[in-house]
Write a protein that holds these residues in place. Sequence first.
Motif, short mmCIF file in Angstrom:
data_model
loop_
_atom_site.label_atom_id
_atom_site.label_comp_id
_atom_site.label_asym_id
_atom_site.label_seq_id
_atom_site.Cartn_x
_atom_site.Cartn_y
_atom_site.Cartn_z
N GLU A 92 0.61 -0.79 -0.16
CA GLU A 92 0.20 0.31 0.20
C GLU A 92 0.89 1.62 0.22
OE1 GLU A 92 -4.09 2.07 2.37
OE2 GLU A 92 -2.96 -0.30 3.18
N VAL A 93 0.52 2.15 -0.92
CA VAL A 93 1.17 3.54 -0.81
C VAL A 93 -0.10 4.00 -1.02
CG1 VAL A 93 1.91 3.69 -3.19
CG2 VAL A 93 3.38 5.15 -1.78
N GLY A 94 0.34 5.87 -0.29
CA GLY A 94 -0.76 7.39 -0.83
C GLY A 94 -0.19 8.09 -0.24
N PRO A 95 -0.82 9.10 0.10
CA PRO A 95 -0.10 10.64 0.54
C PRO A 95 -0.16 10.14 2.08
CG PRO A 95 -2.61 10.97 -0.37
CD PRO A 95 -2.49 9.27 -0.52
N ASN A 96 1.08 10.14 2.10
CA ASN A 96 1.65 10.14 3.66
C ASN A 96 1.37 8.60 4.54
OD1 ASN A 96 2.94 12.26 4.19
ND2 ASN A 96 0.58 13.26 4.26
N LYS A 97 2.30 7.22 3.76
CA LYS A 97 1.70 6.50 4.19
C LYS A 97 2.91 5.05 3.32
CE LYS A 97 -1.89 2.76 5.41
NZ LYS A 97 -3.17 2.96 5.68
N VAL A 98 3.02 4.24 3.69
CA VAL A 98 4.06 2.84 2.77
C VAL A 98 3.32 1.97 3.69
CG1 VAL A 98 6.67 4.03 3.63
CG2 VAL A 98 5.53 2.57 1.52
N GLU A 99 3.52 0.78 3.44
CA GLU A 99 3.94 -0.34 4.03
C GLU A 99 4.26 -1.73 2.61
OE1 GLU A 99 -0.32 -2.06 5.26
OE2 GLU A 99 -0.97 -0.08 6.51
N TYR A 100 4.60 -1.91 3.77
CA TYR A 100 5.46 -3.29 2.67
C TYR A 100 5.85 -4.16 3.42
CZ TYR A 100 9.32 -2.04 5.15
OH TYR A 100 10.60 -1.74 6.28
N GLY A 111 6.71 -3.67 7.51
CA GLY A 111 6.77 -2.21 7.54
C GLY A 111 5.86 -1.45 7.47
N GLY A 112 5.53 -0.52 8.11
CA GLY A 112 4.51 0.26 7.64
C GLY A 112 4.33 2.02 8.48
N ALA A 113 4.60 2.90 7.63
CA ALA A 113 4.55 4.36 8.59
C ALA A 113 3.30 5.03 8.08
CB ALA A 113 5.47 4.85 7.62
N SER A 114 2.73 5.77 8.56
CA SER A 114 2.02 6.75 7.93
C SER A 114 2.08 8.27 8.91
CB SER A 114 0.22 6.87 7.96
OG SER A 114 0.26 6.32 9.81
N GLY A 115 2.56 9.14 7.95
CA GLY A 115 2.61 10.57 8.30
C GLY A 115 3.87 10.90 7.79
N PRO A 116 3.10 12.42 7.88
CA PRO A 116 4.66 13.69 6.91
C PRO A 116 5.86 13.47 7.59
CG PRO A 116 2.92 15.25 7.31
CD PRO A 116 2.82 13.33 8.39
N GLY A 117 6.89 12.35 6.89
CA GLY A 117 8.42 12.83 7.09
C GLY A 117 8.51 11.24 7.75
N GLN A 118 7.76 10.50 7.79
CA GLN A 118 7.90 9.62 8.41
C GLN A 118 8.22 7.66 7.95
OE1 GLN A 118 6.72 8.52 12.00
NE2 GLN A 118 6.76 10.76 11.86
N GLY A 119 8.92 6.91 7.62
CA GLY A 119 9.60 5.97 6.88
C GLY A 119 9.89 3.96 7.60
N CYS A 120 10.58 3.36 7.08
CA CYS A 120 10.47 2.66 8.30
C CYS A 120 11.85 1.77 7.87
CB CYS A 120 9.38 1.04 8.26
SG CYS A 120 8.56 1.35 8.78
N ILE A 121 12.43 1.65 8.27
CA ILE A 121 13.87 0.61 8.21
C ILE A 121 13.64 -0.95 8.67
CG2 ILE A 121 16.53 0.75 8.77
CD1 ILE A 121 15.90 2.95 7.07
N GLU A 157 3.85 13.21 0.90
CA GLU A 157 2.92 13.58 1.19
C GLU A 157 2.09 13.43 0.06
OE1 GLU A 157 4.00 18.23 -0.16
OE2 GLU A 157 4.23 17.64 2.41
N ASP A 158 2.64 13.63 -1.71
CA ASP A 158 1.46 13.53 -2.51
C ASP A 158 1.48 11.42 -3.05
OD1 ASP A 158 4.05 12.49 -3.46
OD2 ASP A 158 4.01 13.43 -5.32
N GLY A 159 1.43 10.94 -2.22
CA GLY A 159 1.45 9.40 -2.42
C GLY A 159 2.02 8.45 -3.08
N THR A 160 3.62 9.67 -3.00
CA THR A 160 4.41 8.75 -3.81
C THR A 160 5.51 8.17 -2.68
OG1 THR A 160 4.81 9.77 -5.97
CG2 THR A 160 6.94 8.83 -5.42
N ALA A 161 6.19 7.11 -2.76
CA ALA A 161 7.47 6.52 -1.94
C ALA A 161 8.06 6.29 -1.52
CB ALA A 161 6.95 5.04 -1.01
N ILE A 162 9.37 6.21 -1.47
CA ILE A 162 11.18 6.23 -1.98
C ILE A 162 11.49 5.55 -0.95
CG2 ILE A 162 13.42 7.63 -2.13
CD1 ILE A 162 11.44 8.88 -3.27
N LEU A 163 12.31 4.14 -2.03
CA LEU A 163 12.69 2.67 -1.79
C LEU A 163 13.85 3.20 -2.09
CD1 LEU A 163 9.75 0.13 -3.28
CD2 LEU A 163 9.53 1.72 -0.64
N GLN A 164 14.87 3.09 -0.47
CA GLN A 164 16.16 2.48 -0.98
C GLN A 164 16.85 1.08 -0.58
OE1 GLN A 164 17.85 5.91 0.66
NE2 GLN A 164 17.31 6.95 -0.04
#
Length: 168
Positions: A92-100, A111-121, A157-164
Motif C-alpha cells: 500500500e502506498v498513498g499520501p503520507n503512507k507506505v506498507e510493505y 513494515g508500515g508508516a503513516s504521517g508526514p516525514g515517516q518511514g521504516c528501516i 505527501e503526494d502518495g509517492t514513497a521512496i524506497l532505498q
Amino acid sequence: MSIALAALVGSTVAGCTSSDEADGASSPERQTSHAPSARPSPGQPSAKPSVSAADGHDVRACADGNCEIAVSAPATLRFKGPAGPATLSVTEVGPNKVEYTVKSGNGHSRGGASGPGQGCITVLRSNGSGNSCGGLGDATRPSPQPDAVVIQAATGEDGTAILQLVSD
C-alpha cells in the motif's frame, strides 16, 4: 545508544507499525534518510511518481540489492539478499503512507508508516531481520552493513514513497 533507542521508540509509536516474523531477528541500528516530496497539481492525481529518485521508478534497478526508486502504486522488487533471492512487496502506498512485506527464505517482515516525514528501516540478514519505524528527519541515505541489505521506505505527501536498498 539505549537512551536514543528509548527516545525513538517513545516518539514513534503513533506513526508506524511493524512486525518481524523471522527467526533470529535483531534490531537494526537507526540509520535513515529523508525522502523529498512534491505536490501534484490540485485535482490532478499523479499517475507516475512526482519525486525524483536515482533509479526513477524501475524496480529492476534493485536486482543487485542497491537502488533508490520512487513508487506510487503497489510494486514488487526482487533482489539479491544475504541468504539468496529476496522480495520486497509494497502492498500500500498513498499520501503520507507506505506498507510493505519483505520475504527471504522462510522468514518475512512487515513494515508500515503513516504521517508526514515517516518511514521504516528493515535490515535483512541471512539469519533474520529487524524493523524500525518512525520519523526520518533530515538524515542521509542508509549506510551499508556487513552481510546485510538495508531497506528504507519513506512516505511522501503526494502518495509517492521512496524506497532505498543498500547492501555492502
